[in-house]
Design a protein around this motif. Structure first.
Motif, PDB file in Angstrom:
ATOM      1  N   LEU A  96      -4.142   3.140  -2.738  1.00  0.00           N
ATOM      2  CA  LEU A  96      -3.502   2.156  -1.870  1.00  0.00           C
ATOM      3  C   LEU A  96      -3.498   0.779  -2.512  1.00  0.00           C
ATOM      4  O   LEU A  96      -2.531   0.038  -2.441  1.00  0.00           O
ATOM      5  N   ARG A 148       3.900   1.639  -1.183  1.00  0.00           N
ATOM      6  CA  ARG A 148       4.510   1.817  -2.498  1.00  0.00           C
ATOM      7  C   ARG A 148       3.483   2.369  -3.484  1.00  0.00           C
ATOM      8  O   ARG A 148       3.753   3.271  -4.258  1.00  0.00           O
ATOM      9  N   ASN A 149       2.268   1.811  -3.429  1.00  0.00           N
ATOM     10  CA  ASN A 149       1.228   2.287  -4.330  1.00  0.00           C
ATOM     11  C   ASN A 149       0.913   3.754  -4.081  1.00  0.00           C
ATOM     12  O   ASN A 149       0.616   4.508  -4.995  1.00  0.00           O
ATOM     13  N   PRO A 172       0.809  -1.226   0.000  1.00  0.00           N
ATOM     14  CA  PRO A 172       0.000   0.000   0.000  1.00  0.00           C
ATOM     15  C   PRO A 172       0.841   1.275   0.000  1.00  0.00           C
ATOM     16  O   PRO A 172       0.515   2.228  -0.705  1.00  0.00           O
ATOM     17  N   GLY A 201      -2.360   1.823  -6.919  1.00  0.00           N
ATOM     18  CA  GLY A 201      -1.300   2.740  -7.297  1.00  0.00           C
ATOM     19  C   GLY A 201      -1.720   3.812  -8.280  1.00  0.00           C
ATOM     20  O   GLY A 201      -0.885   4.433  -8.909  1.00  0.00           O
TER      21      GLY A 201
END
Lengths: 286, 98
Positions: A280, A102-103, A100, A283
């Motif tokens: 989340l 990273r997204n 989440p 992305g």
């Protein structure tokens, strides 16, 4: 015969060599650091492999090599709890939280929570020097040079505090000391992060309450623990029985966040969550 | 977005659901393994003290096994994320931009 705690020329020599090498690398890297972006995120040029090495280096620290080895030697299987417990945390973070984040494209705790909730109270509660200065005092537009100066001053100040704490707690197992630092972070940051990412009804006031109560209660209970009262001050007893307060303070921090969010709802935060939810998971907003 | 075909959004939603399931199952296995070991440390000390060969107790082997399980679960997730999740995310989005 070697006596534990006695000065030892070879050990001191190794220590000085390691410190000199570390300082040398830091000096070399600092000369290449021109902007705040470089200082905090290495110019956003870190590869996954380099990041993996950094995490591994972080993990294979004095706490692992000296602290856990010592704990296993002195406490047997109980010491193994530390060596396995810390490792087991990483995959769980990967499965539940890393994707989440990273997204979302945000990587610091305050950035993530501020992305969903009102930023200023969150940044004040998270109390990162850089965030405070740039986001709150200068209203988001401090020159990069100034940001870097603030960050460097804060780093030195933190170093001084760390050395003072190190002297106060000398004789304590280093792995145990790290677990206290983890207890503060786990109580002050983790509940607010989880609530902000996974709970639609989380509000700004709730996140701030969770951070403030989590941090304050952990510091107060460490103060009252046998480690500080008996080992540092040499008193006969301690008014809080647990050496590590996380078992109490993490649930307390969650409870504070949920209670305050329920009592003072924030419609804008709910809307922000629905906007954020797609990011989340996937992305992107579209 | 209005003229987008109906497919991609459902595909994304299914992918999000699949990620949640994978994450929850892997987390459950990891947490179960760890607390199983912790329960043995707490209540099965005599079992853990059994020496498989002189100098190597079952406790050390199981402790190392917990670490190996953590590696294997991480490897499983990375394989799934690189093989299914990331390509799955890229596909509907590139389809929509067309």
């Amino acid at each position: 015969m070697s006596a534990a705690g006695e000065p030892n020329a070879a050990a001191i020599g190794f220590f000085l060599a390691f410190v000199a090498t570390t300082l040398g690398i830091t000096w070399w890297a600092a000369r290449r650091t021109a902007t705040a972006d470089h200082f905090f995120a290495a110019g956003r040029s870190i590869t996954a492999g380099q990041n993996g090495f950094a995490l591994a280096g972080d993990y294979m620290s004095a706490a692992s090599f000296l602290g856990i080895a010592g704990l296993v030697a002195s406490s047997g299987f109980d010491g193994l709890i530390y060596s396995t417990g810390w490792l087991v945390g990483w995959p769980v973070v990967l499965f539940l939280i890393a994707e989440p984040l990273r997204n979302l494209g945000r990587y610091t705790f305050a950035d993530v929570v501020a992305a969903r909730l009102r930023a200023t109270p969150v940044r004040i509660a998270a109390a990162l020097s850089h965030d405070l200065w740039v986001g709150v005092i200068r209203g988001g537009n401090a020159p990069s040079r100034e940001q870097l100066l603030v960050a460097r001053v804060a780093t030195v100040a933190l170093g001084v505090v760390a050395v003072a704490l190190g002297i106060a707690f000398k004789g304590q197992n280093v792995a145990f000391m790290v677990s206290l630092a983890f207890a503060i972070a786990a109580s002050g940051n983790f509940p607010a992060l989880v609530l902000a990412i996974f709970w639609p009804r989380c509000t700004t006031a709730g996140a701030v309450a969770s951070m403030v109560l989590g941090t304050a209660s952990t510091l107060i209970l460490i103060w009252g623990s046998p480690t500080v009262q008996m080992d540092v001050f040499g008193r006969d007893g301690a008014w809080f029985p647990l050496k590590n307060p996380a078992l109490v303070t993490i649930p307390l921090s969650f409870a504070a966040g949920m209670l305050v969010s329920r009592v003072w709802p924030e419609p804008a935060a709910v809307e922000a969550w629905h906007r954020l939810e797609r990011r989340l998971h996937f992305g992107s907003d579209d | 977005v209005a003229d987008a075909p109906p497919g991609p959004d459902e595909a994304l939603r299914a992918l999000g659901g699949a990620r949640t399931r994978v994450a929850v199952v892997l987390t459950a296995v990891m947490v179960g393994t760890y607390f199983g070991f912790i329960l043995l440390v707490a209540y099965g000390k005599s079992l853990l003290a059994v020496e498989l060969v002189p100098g190597l107790s079952l406790g050390i082997v199981l402790g190392a096994a917990v670490i190996v399980v953590a590696w294997m679960l991480t490897w499983t997730y990375v394989r799934w994320a690189n093989g299914r999740y990331d390509p799955g995310l890229a596909r509907p989005r590139s389809g929509r931009r067309r």
